[in-house]
Scaffold this motif. Structure first.
Motif, short mmCIF file in Angstrom:
data_model
loop_
_atom_site.label_atom_id
_atom_site.label_comp_id
_atom_site.label_asym_id
_atom_site.label_seq_id
_atom_site.Cartn_x
_atom_site.Cartn_y
_atom_site.Cartn_z
N ALA A 76 0.85 -1.17 0.22
CA ALA A 76 0.09 -0.12 -0.15
C ALA A 76 0.74 1.43 -0.09
CB ALA A 76 -1.18 -0.17 1.32
N LEU A 77 2.01 1.07 0.47
CA LEU A 77 3.29 2.11 0.53
C LEU A 77 3.31 2.35 -0.36
CD1 LEU A 77 4.36 5.01 2.17
CD2 LEU A 77 6.36 2.19 2.90
N ALA A 78 3.42 1.48 -1.45
CA ALA A 78 4.64 1.39 -2.54
C ALA A 78 3.53 2.15 -3.54
CB ALA A 78 5.25 0.11 -2.91
N TYR A 79 2.56 1.61 -3.98
CA TYR A 79 0.87 2.15 -4.11
C TYR A 79 0.91 4.08 -4.29
CZ TYR A 79 -0.89 -2.57 -6.42
OH TYR A 79 -0.84 -2.79 -7.24
N LEU A 80 1.21 4.33 -2.64
CA LEU A 80 0.64 5.62 -2.71
C LEU A 80 2.00 6.29 -3.22
CD1 LEU A 80 -0.57 8.13 -0.69
CD2 LEU A 80 1.29 7.36 0.38
N MET A 81 2.95 6.21 -3.23
CA MET A 81 3.85 6.85 -2.96
C MET A 81 4.15 6.76 -4.99
SD MET A 81 5.10 8.50 -0.71
CE MET A 81 6.19 9.57 -1.43
N ALA A 82 4.11 5.81 -5.85
CA ALA A 82 3.08 6.07 -6.81
C ALA A 82 2.71 6.62 -7.56
CB ALA A 82 3.02 4.65 -7.38
N ARG A 83 1.76 7.63 -6.26
CA ARG A 83 0.72 8.11 -6.59
C ARG A 83 -0.51 6.67 -7.73
NH1 ARG A 83 5.32 10.17 -4.71
NH2 ARG A 83 5.53 12.51 -5.51
N ASP A 84 -0.93 6.22 -7.05
CA ASP A 84 -2.22 4.90 -7.44
C ASP A 84 -2.93 5.36 -5.98
OD1 ASP A 84 -3.87 3.75 -8.39
OD2 ASP A 84 -2.35 2.23 -9.56
N PHE A 85 -3.78 6.07 -5.73
CA PHE A 85 -4.50 6.15 -4.42
C PHE A 85 -5.19 5.27 -4.68
CE2 PHE A 85 -3.79 11.01 -5.57
CZ PHE A 85 -2.55 10.86 -4.82
N GLU A 86 -6.02 5.00 -5.50
CA GLU A 86 -7.10 3.82 -5.75
C GLU A 86 -6.34 2.56 -5.16
OE1 GLU A 86 -10.79 4.44 -5.51
OE2 GLU A 86 -10.42 6.33 -6.95
N ALA A 87 -5.77 1.88 -5.92
CA ALA A 87 -4.95 0.64 -5.32
C ALA A 87 -4.12 1.08 -4.17
CB ALA A 87 -3.82 0.48 -6.58
N THR A 88 -3.94 1.96 -3.66
CA THR A 88 -3.69 1.63 -2.32
C THR A 88 -4.29 1.64 -1.57
OG1 THR A 88 -1.75 3.72 -3.05
CG2 THR A 88 -2.59 3.42 -0.11
N LEU A 89 -5.47 1.45 -2.11
CA LEU A 89 -7.28 2.44 -0.46
C LEU A 89 -7.88 0.67 -0.92
CD1 LEU A 89 -8.79 3.69 1.12
CD2 LEU A 89 -10.47 4.06 -0.66
N LEU A 90 -7.12 0.35 -2.21
CA LEU A 90 -7.69 -1.16 -2.16
C LEU A 90 -6.79 -2.05 -1.93
CD1 LEU A 90 -9.79 -3.13 -3.75
CD2 LEU A 90 -8.02 -3.54 -5.49
N THR A 91 -5.52 -2.11 -1.53
CA THR A 91 -5.09 -3.04 -0.50
C THR A 91 -4.05 -2.79 1.21
OG1 THR A 91 -2.76 -2.55 -2.28
CG2 THR A 91 -2.23 -3.54 -0.86
N MET A 92 -5.29 -1.19 1.27
CA MET A 92 -5.43 -1.36 2.64
C MET A 92 -6.55 -1.65 2.83
SD MET A 92 -4.73 2.90 2.80
CE MET A 92 -5.65 2.74 4.05
N GLY A 93 -7.74 -2.77 2.35
CA GLY A 93 -8.77 -3.37 2.47
C GLY A 93 -8.51 -4.53 2.95
N LYS A 94 -6.75 -5.03 3.15
CA LYS A 94 -7.21 -6.73 2.34
C LYS A 94 -5.95 -6.74 3.86
CE LYS A 94 -6.54 -6.75 -2.06
NZ LYS A 94 -5.56 -7.62 -3.37
N ILE A 95 -5.56 -5.77 4.92
CA ILE A 95 -5.33 -5.64 5.71
C ILE A 95 -7.01 -6.34 7.14
CG2 ILE A 95 -3.80 -5.15 7.72
CD1 ILE A 95 -2.56 -3.34 5.88
N SER A 96 -6.78 -7.81 7.51
CA SER A 96 -7.33 -8.26 8.03
C SER A 96 -7.11 -7.88 9.75
CB SER A 96 -7.02 -9.84 7.88
OG SER A 96 -6.20 -9.90 8.66
N GLN A 97 -6.28 -7.35 9.74
CA GLN A 97 -6.38 -6.73 10.97
C GLN A 97 -5.27 -5.81 11.86
OE1 GLN A 97 -4.91 -9.65 13.86
NE2 GLN A 97 -6.55 -11.20 13.69
N MET A 98 -5.60 -4.55 11.66
CA MET A 98 -4.52 -3.18 11.58
C MET A 98 -3.82 -3.04 12.81
SD MET A 98 -5.52 -2.06 9.09
CE MET A 98 -4.90 0.11 9.15
#
Length: 375
Positions: A76-98
């Motif tokens: 998710a961090l890599a997507y964020l710094m690549a400026r791909d916000f949608e992919a960042t949010l989608l990847t964050m949603g896969k984290i089952s426990q925050m």
């Protein structure tokens, strides 16, 4: 892993060039280890290569299907710094426990920036409040932070190499925290990387760090690179090949001639060494490759010195001729290595270097090179 740890330490020391060399070596030695790759993804983000970070993290996920939640956090961090916000949010949603992700002080800050960039300001403020709480408890001893203090701490202590990445994160903070001051280079710790317009040809131990046209490469030590550096140091001057070869008369031996049998055996051994070297490189056996390369260089030097026009044997008695052949071969060998990783630099050097009895570096226009380490 030792190279990986050294690289991470150097990143936090803002010594990005040396860090990149150690991290490249770690990846070369162990390209298919999931844990190394996920750490390499974090390093690539800091070094300003988010697209590579995405590739490393995705490969780590494939190699280790039983990975920790933190693997998704890194992706998710890599997507964020690549400026791909949608992919960042989608990847964050896969984290089952925050909870595991939130153990990092700065993790909620990144999450807040993602939400802010997507216009979800309520979620952004919630994550920013969590970041403020982490900062208060772990960094400033429980006192209430001053306006913008947590953000400035983040921007000054997370070791991003590129100013554009720092500015990108600062702009994200400003969307929900107007107290964040402008963050230019003078507000950050002094960094050690060279200016973008600076050319350098520096040897540090057994490593050459060469910067040209806003791109840096690292190469193992070789005599041809030393020759090139000496020529650059005395740009415009002609240097006799004997001075570059640094050999005295007695180091060449007497008038020895290679007979046909010896010459054939020498060529056969060179071919064998070339095959063994290619195999060692394919297996990432750096120690064996270095040993074979040293023996190969020595044999090629010997053969080149013993052969005349048309490959005919000659007496090895002409010091200048042997030095000319040796230095020319060393420089050409170095240029081939450079071309494999930095074609514009190889083209510049090929057009600017003159080899023969007298050698020189004569660029079309004056270029200021840094030739000694800055510390």
């Amino acid at each position: 892993m030792a190279h990986l740890v050294l690289g991470r330490l150097l990143i936090f020391d803002r010594n990005f060039e040396r860090a990149a060399w150690y991290l490249d070596r770690a990846l070369m030695l162990c390209p298919n280890d999931a844990e190394l790759l996920i750490q390499q993804a974090i390093n690539a983000v800091f070094l300003g290569h988010p697209e590579s970070a995405v590739e490393y993290a995705q490969k780590a996920l494939r190699l280790n299907p039983y990975h920790r939640n933190s693997y998704y956090a890194v992706l998710a961090l890599a997507y964020l710094m690549a400026r791909d916000f949608e992919a960042t949010l989608l990847t964050m949603g896969k984290i089952s426990q925050m909870s595991e992700h939130a153990q990092l002080i700065e993790a909620p800050a990144y999450t807040a920036i993602v939400y802010a960039k997507l216009g979800q300001m309520e979620e952004a403020r919630q994550q920013f409040a969590l970041f403020q709480s982490n900062f208060r408890q772990s960094i400033i001893g429980g006192r209430e932070p001053e306006p913008g203090e947590a953000c400035r701490w983040f921007l000054q202590n997370i070791p991003y190499r590129r100013q554009e990445d720092i500015d990108f994160l600062a702009d994200g903070f400003r969307l929900f925290d107007g107290a964040v001051a402008a963050t230019r280079g003078d507000s950050l710790p002094a960094a050690k990387p060279q200016r973008q317009d600076e050319q350098s040809f520096v040897r540090q131990g057994n490593i050459w760090l060469i910067t040209f046209s806003r791109r840096q490469i690292s190469l193992p030590d070789m005599k041809g690179l030393r020759d090139i550096q000496r020529l650059i140091e005395r740009a415009g001057e002609e240097i006799h090949c004997l001075d570059l070869a640094e050999r005295g008369e007695d180091s060449y031996g007497g008038d020895v001639m290679l007979d046909d049998k010896a010459r054939t055996a020498l060529k056969r051994r060179i071919r064998d060494l070339q095959e063994e070297l290619a195999e060692a490189q394919d297996m990432n056996d750096l120690g064996q490759a270095a040993r074979l390369r040293g023996e190969l260089d020595q044999l090629i030097d010997t053969l080149a010195s013993a052969l005349g026009l048309g490959g005919r044997s000659r007496r090895i008695g002409s010091l200048a001729e042997r030095a000319r052949t040796t230095v020319t071969w060393r420089i050409r060998h170095a240029l081939r290595k450079i071309e494999a990783v930095h074609e514009p630099l190889a083209k510049h050097l090929t057009n600017s270097l003159r080899t023969g009895t007298f050698c020189s570096y004569q660029p079309e226009q004056v270029i200021e090179w840094q030739l000694a380490s800055g510390g």
